[in-house]
Design an enzyme around this catalytic site. Structure first.
Site, PDB file in Angstrom:
ATOM      1  N   HIS A  78      23.712   9.137   6.350  1.00  0.00           N
ATOM      2  CA  HIS A  78      23.540  10.141   7.424  1.00  0.00           C
ATOM      3  C   HIS A  78      22.343  11.052   7.148  1.00  0.00           C
ATOM      4  O   HIS A  78      22.317  12.195   7.597  1.00  0.00           O
ATOM      5  CB  HIS A  78      24.799  10.999   7.612  1.00  0.00           C
ATOM      6  CG  HIS A  78      26.069  10.209   7.678  1.00  0.00           C
ATOM      7  ND1 HIS A  78      26.600   9.730   8.849  1.00  0.00           N
ATOM      8  CD2 HIS A  78      26.893   9.769   6.684  1.00  0.00           C
ATOM      9  CE1 HIS A  78      27.709   9.052   8.586  1.00  0.00           C
ATOM     10  NE2 HIS A  78      27.909   9.051   7.267  1.00  0.00           N
ATOM     11  N   SER A  99      -6.363  14.801  10.800  1.00  0.00           N
ATOM     12  CA  SER A  99      -6.247  15.337  12.152  1.00  0.00           C
ATOM     13  C   SER A  99      -7.611  15.851  12.571  1.00  0.00           C
ATOM     14  O   SER A  99      -8.356  16.398  11.760  1.00  0.00           O
ATOM     15  CB  SER A  99      -5.228  16.470  12.161  1.00  0.00           C
ATOM     16  OG  SER A  99      -5.491  17.362  13.230  1.00  0.00           O
ATOM     17  N   LYS A 101      -4.072  18.130   7.412  1.00  0.00           N
ATOM     18  CA  LYS A 101      -3.165  17.010   7.676  1.00  0.00           C
ATOM     19  C   LYS A 101      -3.558  15.716   6.955  1.00  0.00           C
ATOM     20  O   LYS A 101      -4.725  15.401   6.813  1.00  0.00           O
ATOM     21  CB  LYS A 101      -3.091  16.717   9.182  1.00  0.00           C
ATOM     22  CG  LYS A 101      -2.388  17.773   9.997  1.00  0.00           C
ATOM     23  CD  LYS A 101      -0.936  18.000   9.596  1.00  0.00           C
ATOM     24  CE  LYS A 101      -0.038  16.885  10.074  1.00  0.00           C
ATOM     25  NZ  LYS A 101       0.081  16.855  11.525  1.00  0.00           N
ATOM     26  N   GLU A 113       3.854   4.828  11.115  1.00  0.00           N
ATOM     27  CA  GLU A 113       4.234   5.102  12.507  1.00  0.00           C
ATOM     28  C   GLU A 113       3.847   3.943  13.415  1.00  0.00           C
ATOM     29  O   GLU A 113       4.598   3.561  14.321  1.00  0.00           O
ATOM     30  CB  GLU A 113       3.573   6.389  12.977  1.00  0.00           C
ATOM     31  CG  GLU A 113       4.074   7.612  12.221  1.00  0.00           C
ATOM     32  CD  GLU A 113       3.149   8.805  12.433  1.00  0.00           C
ATOM     33  OE1 GLU A 113       3.342   9.505  13.432  1.00  0.00           O
ATOM     34  OE2 GLU A 113       2.239   9.021  11.612  1.00  0.00           O
TER      35      GLU A 113
END
Ligand code: ARG
Length: 450
Positions: A153, A274, A280, A287
């Site tokens: 979980h 970024s 970043k 992804e």
């Protein structure tokens, strides 16, 4: 190719709508191999002389070289790879070329080509999966003993090691390889000779053709052989499930690379920055892998849907099998390559891992096991430890610093020993459990088999 019956040429839009050459050119090698085997069987049947066969073979090999070199002129008027090649052959060698299509249809031809193509791509993808397993294994070996929490979980559960966690993916990928190997068995039957749907009055030696093409048997029902696309659906499913595994791995790595977890750092070469936020460092590869998994699922559903309403045997809908197939192969192959490279270069941050693994709550179950060893039934032990956890939360006292003898008389002075993480991990010796010795043994076993 069918001008005999038609008075008008095919409309431009119909050609544009129906052409498959823009993508099925990829089948050229398999189409040529199939044609050569088919022509050789015609020699055996005395339908072609050996000179005619030699001209066909030479012509096809030349065409093959031209396609390979990017010098072949494909034409959409000739619709697909089969007609492009046959027509170029006849243009070059004349009469023998016009004999090639004897006792053959594009229906058994495309089924043969696609099976040969899938067989080869299964082998390629299997090699790429092994490459990814090897990257995971390299990291699993290096971090066999690096403690981290295992989660259910997405809540901390019990201690494991980075090695154990990564080897879970090696297992998944191994099942994927065995599924592909199983699919390959069903692919490896030769449909050539099934004709358009009902074989032919001219009987070529199907076994000879099958042997030459490396199939291990011939298909046994011409109608099924023509309309069967199960093997593509299976292959697409197998690739979709590899996608599921890669996507779950991506999700783990995205979490591990976040500041909140901080367990891992990907190389600069495998991350992006970024355009706005200078700090970043984004795990885009993970992804993209997670995102592209949607395409793998979509391709499977596209084929299943295209096939579901079709009466026997061939229907043109079946031409829609190829783009999903090619897209899944391309998408997955690149995903496997880039992930293998990225994971081999990933660094594990041992301090952060250790800090997270040192949460004494990870050993609450071990504390219950301690009580069980002292004769307390597990359900009662679970409740007693639950009370201790509640007290720990209420009093903001770490579980390992509570005076447990105050909670229950079942805790002895040795109860605190439960919180030694190394001892706790070392106790997990059953097959499949994450003691460091077990993880090292698993690493050794995988090194052998990979
Ligand atoms: N391009 C076709 C396909 O991929 C080849 C078979 C065509 N057969 C036919 N009867 N039109 O399905």
């Amino acid at each position: 190719m069918w001008k005999g019956r038609f008075a008008k040429a095919t409309a431009d839009l119909v050609q544009q709508y129906g052409e498959s050459i823009s993508y099925d050119w990829r089948l050229y090698k398999h189409d040529i191999a199939g044609s050569i085997a088919h022509a050789r069987a015609q020699v055996s049947a005395k339908l072609l002389s050996s000179d005619e066969f030699a001209a066909i073979e030479k012509g096809l090999r030349e065409i093959e070289k031209e396609i390979e070199a990017g010098e072949f002129n494909f034409s959409i008027e000739l619709e697909d790879i089969h007609m492009n090649i046959e027509s170029a052959l006849t243009e070059r060698i004349g009469a023998p070329g016009a004999k090639l299509h004897t006792a053959r249809s594009r229906n058994d031809q495309v089924a043969t080509d696609t099976r040969l193509y899938c067989r080869e791509e299964i082998d390629n993808i299997t090699v790429l999966i092994t490459g990814l397993q090897q990257s995971l294994l390299k990291q699993a070996e290096q971090y066999a003993a690096a403690l981290i929490p295992g989660y259910t979980h997405l809540q901390r559960g019990q201690p494991v090691t980075v090695g154990h966690h990564l080897l879970a993916y090696v297992e998944m990928l191994d099942r994927d390889k065995s599924r592909l190997a199983d699919c390959r068995k069903r692919i490896n039957a030769c449909p050539l000779g099934s004709g358009a749907l009902a074989g032919s009055t001219i009987n070529l030696d199907r076994q000879q053709i099958s042997d030459e093409l490396g199939f291990d048997r011939v298909t046994t029902n011409s109608m099924d052989a023509i309309s069967d696309r199960d093997y593509i659906a299976e292959f697409l499913f197998d690739m979709a499930l590899v996608g599921t595994h890669l996507s779950r791995l991506s999700e783990d790595l995205i979490l591990w690379c976040s500041s909140e977890f901080g367990f891992a750092t990907l190389s600069d070469a495998h991350t992006t920055g970024s355009s706005l936020m200078p700090q970043k460092k984004n795990p885009d590869v993970c992804e993209l892998t997670r995102g592209k998994t949607g395409r793998l699922y979509g391709n499977l559903v596209a084929l299943l849907t295209a096939a579901k309403g079709l009466p026997l045997t061939y229907n043109r809908d079946l031409q829609e099998d190829k783009e999903p197939l090619f897209d899944s192969i391309d998408t997955l192959s690149l995903a496997l390559k880039v992930n293998a490279e990225m994971i081999a270069d990933m660094a594990i941050n041992l301090d952060t891992c250790e800090a997270a693994a040192s949460d004494p709550l990870l050993l609450a179950t071990d504390l219950a096991d301690y009580l069980v060893k002292n004769g307390v039934p597990f359900r009662d032990a679970h409740e007693l430890v639950g009370q201790a956890v509640a007290l720990s939360v209420q009093t903001k006292t770490p579980l390992d610093q509570l005076d447990l003898s105050q909670v229950s008389e079942h805790y002895g002075a040795d109860a605190k020993d439960v919180f030694d993480l190394q001892t706790a991990l070392a106790a997990r010796t059953n097959p499949g459990a994450p003691s460091i010795d077990n993880v090292r043994a698993e690493v050794a076993r995988w090194k052998q088999s990979l």
